[in-house]
Every structure is written in structure tokens, then in C-alpha cells.
Design a protein around this motif. Structure first.
Motif, PDB file in Angstrom:
ATOM      1  N   VAL A  31     -17.389  55.881  12.164  1.00 45.67           N
ATOM      2  CA  VAL A  31     -16.239  54.987  11.977  1.00 45.67           C
ATOM      3  C   VAL A  31     -16.170  53.975  13.121  1.00 45.67           C
ATOM      4  O   VAL A  31     -15.877  52.796  12.902  1.00 45.67           O
ATOM      5  CB  VAL A  31     -14.939  55.809  11.862  1.00 45.67           C
ATOM      6  CG1 VAL A  31     -13.720  54.922  11.866  1.00 45.67           C
ATOM      7  CG2 VAL A  31     -14.961  56.649  10.595  1.00 45.67           C
ATOM      8  N   ALA A  32     -16.469  54.397  14.335  1.00 44.51           N
ATOM      9  CA  ALA A  32     -16.441  53.487  15.482  1.00 44.51           C
ATOM     10  C   ALA A  32     -17.512  52.412  15.370  1.00 44.51           C
ATOM     11  O   ALA A  32     -17.263  51.240  15.661  1.00 44.51           O
ATOM     12  CB  ALA A  32     -16.623  54.276  16.776  1.00 44.51           C
ATOM     13  N   ILE A  33     -18.709  52.772  14.934  1.00 42.42           N
ATOM     14  CA  ILE A  33     -19.802  51.804  14.819  1.00 42.42           C
ATOM     15  C   ILE A  33     -19.499  50.756  13.753  1.00 42.42           C
ATOM     16  O   ILE A  33     -19.866  49.588  13.911  1.00 42.42           O
ATOM     17  CB  ILE A  33     -21.130  52.536  14.509  1.00 42.42           C
ATOM     18  CG1 ILE A  33     -21.608  53.254  15.759  1.00 42.42           C
ATOM     19  CG2 ILE A  33     -22.190  51.578  14.013  1.00 42.42           C
ATOM     20  CD1 ILE A  33     -22.801  54.142  15.537  1.00 42.42           C
ATOM     21  N   THR A  34     -18.814  51.128  12.699  1.00 39.20           N
ATOM     22  CA  THR A  34     -18.516  50.172  11.640  1.00 39.20           C
ATOM     23  C   THR A  34     -17.359  49.238  12.000  1.00 39.20           C
ATOM     24  O   THR A  34     -17.095  48.291  11.264  1.00 39.20           O
ATOM     25  CB  THR A  34     -18.187  50.883  10.323  1.00 39.20           C
ATOM     26  OG1 THR A  34     -17.075  51.752  10.526  1.00 39.20           O
ATOM     27  CG2 THR A  34     -19.381  51.652   9.809  1.00 39.20           C
ATOM     28  N   PRO A  38      -8.996  52.761  14.902  1.00 38.17           N
ATOM     29  CA  PRO A  38      -8.451  52.145  16.108  1.00 38.17           C
ATOM     30  C   PRO A  38      -9.508  51.888  17.178  1.00 38.17           C
ATOM     31  O   PRO A  38      -9.182  51.822  18.353  1.00 38.17           O
ATOM     32  CB  PRO A  38      -7.459  53.197  16.583  1.00 38.17           C
ATOM     33  CG  PRO A  38      -8.161  54.482  16.282  1.00 38.17           C
ATOM     34  CD  PRO A  38      -8.896  54.222  14.979  1.00 38.17           C
ATOM     35  N   PHE A  39     -10.747  51.758  16.815  1.00 39.98           N
ATOM     36  CA  PHE A  39     -11.813  51.630  17.796  1.00 39.98           C
ATOM     37  C   PHE A  39     -11.962  50.192  18.283  1.00 39.98           C
ATOM     38  O   PHE A  39     -11.408  49.263  17.709  1.00 39.98           O
ATOM     39  CB  PHE A  39     -13.115  52.169  17.219  1.00 39.98           C
ATOM     40  CG  PHE A  39     -13.051  53.640  16.931  1.00 39.98           C
ATOM     41  CD1 PHE A  39     -13.186  54.563  17.954  1.00 39.98           C
ATOM     42  CD2 PHE A  39     -12.824  54.101  15.658  1.00 39.98           C
ATOM     43  CE1 PHE A  39     -13.112  55.922  17.703  1.00 39.98           C
ATOM     44  CE2 PHE A  39     -12.736  55.460  15.393  1.00 39.98           C
ATOM     45  CZ  PHE A  39     -12.884  56.366  16.415  1.00 39.98           C
ATOM     46  N   GLY A  40     -12.739  50.011  19.351  1.00 40.28           N
ATOM     47  CA  GLY A  40     -12.809  48.761  20.088  1.00 40.28           C
ATOM     48  C   GLY A  40     -13.336  47.551  19.348  1.00 40.28           C
ATOM     49  O   GLY A  40     -12.968  46.432  19.672  1.00 40.28           O
ATOM     50  N   LEU A  41     -14.190  47.727  18.362  1.00 42.01           N
ATOM     51  CA  LEU A  41     -14.725  46.573  17.639  1.00 42.01           C
ATOM     52  C   LEU A  41     -13.708  45.943  16.687  1.00 42.01           C
ATOM     53  O   LEU A  41     -13.813  44.763  16.358  1.00 42.01           O
ATOM     54  CB  LEU A  41     -15.965  46.977  16.834  1.00 42.01           C
ATOM     55  CG  LEU A  41     -17.217  47.277  17.630  1.00 42.01           C
ATOM     56  CD1 LEU A  41     -18.329  47.764  16.710  1.00 42.01           C
ATOM     57  CD2 LEU A  41     -17.667  46.056  18.389  1.00 42.01           C
ATOM     58  N   PHE A  42     -12.723  46.699  16.271  1.00 43.78           N
ATOM     59  CA  PHE A  42     -11.768  46.192  15.284  1.00 43.78           C
ATOM     60  C   PHE A  42     -10.978  44.985  15.786  1.00 43.78           C
ATOM     61  O   PHE A  42     -10.862  43.999  15.042  1.00 43.78           O
ATOM     62  CB  PHE A  42     -10.826  47.306  14.827  1.00 43.78           C
ATOM     63  CG  PHE A  42      -9.841  46.854  13.797  1.00 43.78           C
ATOM     64  CD1 PHE A  42     -10.247  46.586  12.507  1.00 43.78           C
ATOM     65  CD2 PHE A  42      -8.508  46.688  14.128  1.00 43.78           C
ATOM     66  CE1 PHE A  42      -9.349  46.155  11.550  1.00 43.78           C
ATOM     67  CE2 PHE A  42      -7.603  46.266  13.175  1.00 43.78           C
ATOM     68  CZ  PHE A  42      -8.018  45.992  11.886  1.00 43.78           C
TER      69      PHE A  42
END
Length: 76
Positions: A31-34, A38-42
Motif C-alpha cells: 500500500v505504501a509503494i502504490t 496515509p503514506f508519504g507518497l500520497f
């Protein structure tokens, strides 16, 4: 490979039930890589989309959204 007694990815099923901690960590990483919240790339993706809508090339925002959906579905 040790838990599933195989090196073939097609034989590896039910990771969450067999290895719950590793399965949850893998899911969180996916989920973070995509770039999902609430991860940093979003926030950066959201900023790019907002800026694109305010500019003359709003069509690029729709292309980006379609590609993001393809990436998300393809990754999972």
C-alpha cells in the motif's frame, strides 16, 4: 519458501493466515509503494493532481489518475 515448501510463487497462498505478521507487513509495504493514504507518497500525488487541475493541461490529470489506478491494480 520454507513455510510453503516451494520456490514457485504460484504455490504460495494464504500468507496472512500462515504468517500473519509478515503478511501484514507485506500488505502495508504494498500500500505504501502504490502511494495510497496515509503514506508519504500520497500528499505529493495529491499536490501534483491539484496543480494539474489549475493549469492549462487538465487532461494530463485524468491520464495520471488512470495510470495510478492501473499501477494500484497491477501491483495487487
Amino acid at each position: 519458501m520454507h513455510v510453503f515448501h516451494s520456490k514457485r510463487i504460484s504455490r504460495m497462498h494464504n500468507l496472512l493466515s500462515r504468517m500473519p505478521v509478515s503478511g501484514l507487513l507485506w500488505l502495508a509495504g504494498a500500500v505504501a509503494i502504490t502511494g495510497a493514504p496515509p503514506f508519504g507518497l500520497f500528499p505529493s500525488e495529491l499536490t501534483i493532481l491539484r496543480a494539474g487541475l489549475n493549469g492549462p493541461n487538465a487532461w494530463a490529470v485524468f491520464v495520471m489518475l488512470i495510470l495510478l489506478v492501473v499501477i494500484f491494480v497491477g501491483f495487487f
